[in-house]
Motif scaffolding. Structure first.
Motif, PDB file in Angstrom:
ATOM      1  N   LEU A 135       0.841  -1.199   0.000  1.00 21.97           N
ATOM      2  CA  LEU A 135       0.000   0.000   0.000  1.00 21.97           C
ATOM      3  C   LEU A 135       0.871   1.241   0.000  1.00 21.97           C
ATOM      4  CD1 LEU A 135      -0.256   1.710   2.918  1.00 21.97           C
ATOM      5  CD2 LEU A 135      -1.484  -0.317   3.586  1.00 21.97           C
ATOM      6  N   SER A 136       0.316   2.320  -0.569  1.00 25.91           N
ATOM      7  CA  SER A 136       0.944   3.632  -0.515  1.00 25.91           C
ATOM      8  C   SER A 136      -0.202   4.630  -0.546  1.00 25.91           C
ATOM      9  CB  SER A 136       1.883   3.843  -1.696  1.00 25.91           C
ATOM     10  OG  SER A 136       2.493   5.117  -1.581  1.00 25.91           O
ATOM     11  N   ARG A 145      -6.305  -2.131   6.850  1.00 27.08           N
ATOM     12  CA  ARG A 145      -7.684  -2.639   6.701  1.00 27.08           C
ATOM     13  C   ARG A 145      -8.419  -1.877   5.594  1.00 27.08           C
ATOM     14  NH1 ARG A 145     -11.942  -1.925   9.304  1.00 27.08           N
ATOM     15  NH2 ARG A 145     -11.115  -0.018  10.215  1.00 27.08           N
ATOM     16  N   PHE A 146      -8.243  -0.541   5.573  1.00 23.18           N
ATOM     17  CA  PHE A 146      -8.923   0.336   4.627  1.00 23.18           C
ATOM     18  C   PHE A 146      -8.447   0.069   3.201  1.00 23.18           C
ATOM     19  CE2 PHE A 146      -9.067   4.532   2.444  1.00 23.18           C
ATOM     20  CZ  PHE A 146     -10.427   4.757   2.488  1.00 23.18           C
ATOM     21  N   MET A 147      -7.142  -0.135   3.024  1.00 20.34           N
ATOM     22  CA  MET A 147      -6.576  -0.264   1.688  1.00 20.34           C
ATOM     23  C   MET A 147      -6.565  -1.700   1.176  1.00 20.34           C
ATOM     24  SD  MET A 147      -5.794   2.558   0.324  1.00 20.34           S
ATOM     25  CE  MET A 147      -4.630   2.142  -0.966  1.00 20.34           C
ATOM     26  N   VAL A 148      -6.204  -2.621   2.049  1.00 18.76           N
ATOM     27  CA  VAL A 148      -6.003  -4.011   1.610  1.00 18.76           C
ATOM     28  C   VAL A 148      -7.272  -4.828   1.811  1.00 18.76           C
ATOM     29  CG1 VAL A 148      -4.546  -6.065   1.946  1.00 18.76           C
ATOM     30  CG2 VAL A 148      -3.549  -3.797   2.159  1.00 18.76           C
ATOM     31  N   GLY A 149      -8.132  -4.375   2.697  1.00 22.48           N
ATOM     32  CA  GLY A 149      -9.343  -5.130   3.023  1.00 22.48           C
ATOM     33  C   GLY A 149      -9.052  -6.103   4.145  1.00 22.48           C
ATOM     34  N   ASP A 150      -9.984  -6.997   4.352  1.00 22.96           N
ATOM     35  CA  ASP A 150      -9.812  -7.986   5.422  1.00 22.96           C
ATOM     36  C   ASP A 150      -8.620  -8.889   5.134  1.00 22.96           C
ATOM     37  OD1 ASP A 150     -11.638  -7.577   7.421  1.00 22.96           O
ATOM     38  OD2 ASP A 150     -13.224  -8.734   6.457  1.00 22.96           O
ATOM     39  N   ILE A 151      -7.733  -9.000   6.103  1.00 22.28           N
ATOM     40  CA  ILE A 151      -6.760 -10.092   6.064  1.00 22.28           C
ATOM     41  C   ILE A 151      -6.877 -10.791   7.407  1.00 22.28           C
ATOM     42  CG2 ILE A 151      -5.123  -9.211   4.378  1.00 22.28           C
ATOM     43  CD1 ILE A 151      -3.459  -8.111   6.661  1.00 22.28           C
TER      44      ILE A 151
END
Lengths: 147, 345
Positions: free
Chosen positions: B129-130, B273-279
């Motif tokens: 992410l960036s 969480r916001f950028m990658v979603g649920d992990i």
């Protein structure tokens, strides 16, 4: 006809014997002693091969008070992993502080292909809203199949 | 220069002086976020070694032999190392524009295999992410540039939060500890990562340990426990026992700069969480994260006196405003005197 029935039952019996012969009760544990406490990671189950699965799988992390704690109570960090599941690091603060007392947290996931139990034991207390603790043992871990 | 141009010039100069004074006041050692200025950055990466135990902090590598992340659709990405970098781009009155980057090195697609990862194919180095985010300095709430609320900024803390409970990450995909306690089963759910923020020096002392000799080594020197703030787990009552309220967030913060200098166990935050979603659980880390690069001056030892928030921002701004007023009035008087002298010939 009678011969065929007996042959059928004999074949069935043979299959049962073969499948029974490939089932092994397995367990694995890791223990560590601290100054005041003891930690144990334990896993067990009935290993069937083939197909390579652990039935009636069970895992626990157990903490035991060996000598009078210099603090309020025992704290146990635990983590369980099996197939697609992972509990993440969790903490358990049982009402346990006397020598000989113990507590454990466990899972029974049924049939799995592997199971891992990881834990650590220490002691601690609350001050205000913050939980203070310190580790007393090293980390323990046990798995089936073995590492 | 005509008189008409004197006023805008004066106002511009006074604005420059005011900005400089505010920046100066904020950058004083012992001030709140004294390092806060455009260009300030810090990078955390996986430590080459296991870090020592500090009371109230795990400091463990969990006996894991891989690093990776796992999406709910079962996509698995492994990697050899990771960097988390934040860099201040702009500083406004009560918020900062920050660029946050996570890079994975020698990443690869993987399959889950017996509690570890099996290599499938190479990805190479990748930017997970960036993102440019706005961080409110009084609340540490973080927003996207278009104003969308993201959650809590994890890399800084406020000293006034010591001794209290903080929701450090919202809605982490994790397992329910209560289900484990009650039924021995793992139930996947979303829970907040709550922490108690404690003074590691005080914690060490409460266990009879020397807070000066315990600590972590970094490229910026030794951070003793007496200079650290640690996140401790928050527990909830279950029968006569207590159990984790949610996932752990085992971070260590420098008590002076109030920035994160180390982190143990799986990493997750609201921006991820916001950028990658649920992990699931978080980014698995084989070794703890530790600060490896930064232009923050860690040499000051004076802890911040007071938090910067809407209630006490005035002590910083009032002297600056008075100084700016003095400058404006001085320039105005100079202009008037000049005009008066010129008029008199």
């Amino acid at each position: 006809m009678k011969t065929k029935i007996w042959a059928f039952f004999a074949a069935m019996l043979l299959m049962v014997l073969i499948s029974t012969a490939s089932a092994v009760v397995m367990w694995n544990e890791d223990n560590a002693l601290g100054t005041y406490t003891r930690a144990q990671a334990y896993v067990s189950g009935d290993w069937y091969y083939p197909p390579g699965e652990l039935r009636d799988a069970y895992a626990h992390v157990k903490g035991t008070v060996r000598y009078a704690l210099p603090d309020e109570g025992l704290v146990i960090r635990f983590r369980f992993l099996y197939d697609g599941y992972d509990s993440g690091d969790m903490y358990f603060f049982p009402d346990v502080d006397e020598p000989g007392e113990w507590a454990k947290i466990y899972i029974r996931p049924g049939t799995v292909t592997y199971i891992i139990s990881v834990g650590r034991v220490g002691y601690g207390h609350w001050q205000g809203e913050v939980f203070y603790y310190v580790w007393d043992t090293r980390e323990v871990s046990a798995s089936i199949p073995f590492d | 220069m005509s008189k008409a141009t004197h006023l805008p010039t004066s106002l511009f100069l006074s604005l420059v002086v005011l900005t400089a004074l505010v920046a100066h006041g904020r950058s004083q050692a012992g001030g709140w976020f004294y390092w806060m200025e455009p260009g300030t950055y810090a990078t955390l990466a996986m430590s080459a070694v296991k870090l020592p135990d500090i009371p109230g902090w795990s400091g463990s590598n969990l006996g894991r032999y891989y690093s990776g992340l796992r999406f709910p659709n079962e996509t698995q990405i492994g990697f050899r190392n990771i960097t988390l970098t934040w860099k201040v781009l702009e500083v406004y009155e009560d918020e900062a524009l920050v660029n946050y980057t996570i890079e994975l090195f020698d990443a690869y697609y993987a399959e889950r295999y017996m509690g570890t990862l099996k290599y499938v194919s190479s990805i190479g180095n990748m930017e997970l992410l960036s993102l440019r985010v706005l961080v409110k300095m009084d609340t540490l709430n973080v927003y996207s540039e278009n104003g969308t609320y993201i959650g809590r900024w994890p890399f800084w803390v406020h000293g006034h939060e010591v001794g209290s409970r903080i929701v450090m990450v919202h809605d982490v995909l994790t397992s329910d500890p209560k289900a484990m306690y009650l039924n021995g089963t793992i139930v996947i759910t979303h829970l907040d990562a709550k922490v108690g923020l404690s003074d590691s020096g005080t914690v060490a002392q409460s266990f009879g340990r020397d807070p000066e000799s315990e600590g972590i080594n970094t490229t910026f020197g030794f951070f003793s426990a007496s200079r650290l703030l640690g996140c401790t787990p928050v527990l909830v009552p279950m029968d006569s026992a207590y159990i984790s309220a949610g996932p752990d967030f085992p971070a260590l913060y420098d008590k002076v700069s109030l920035t994160m200098v180390a982190y143990s166990s799986d990493y997750i935050d609201d921006v991820v969480r916001f950028m990658v979603g649920d992990i699931y659980i978080g980014i698995y880390l084989e070794k703890p994260l530790v600060i490896v690069d930064s232009n923050i001056d860690f040499s000051p030892e004076k802890e911040p006196d007071e938090p910067l928030n809407s209630d006490n921002a005035e002590p910083l701004l009032i002297p600056s405003a008075i100084a700016a007023t003095v400058v404006v009035v001085s320039i105005g008087v100079s202009v008037a005197v000049y005009a008066w002298k010129k008029k008199r010939g």
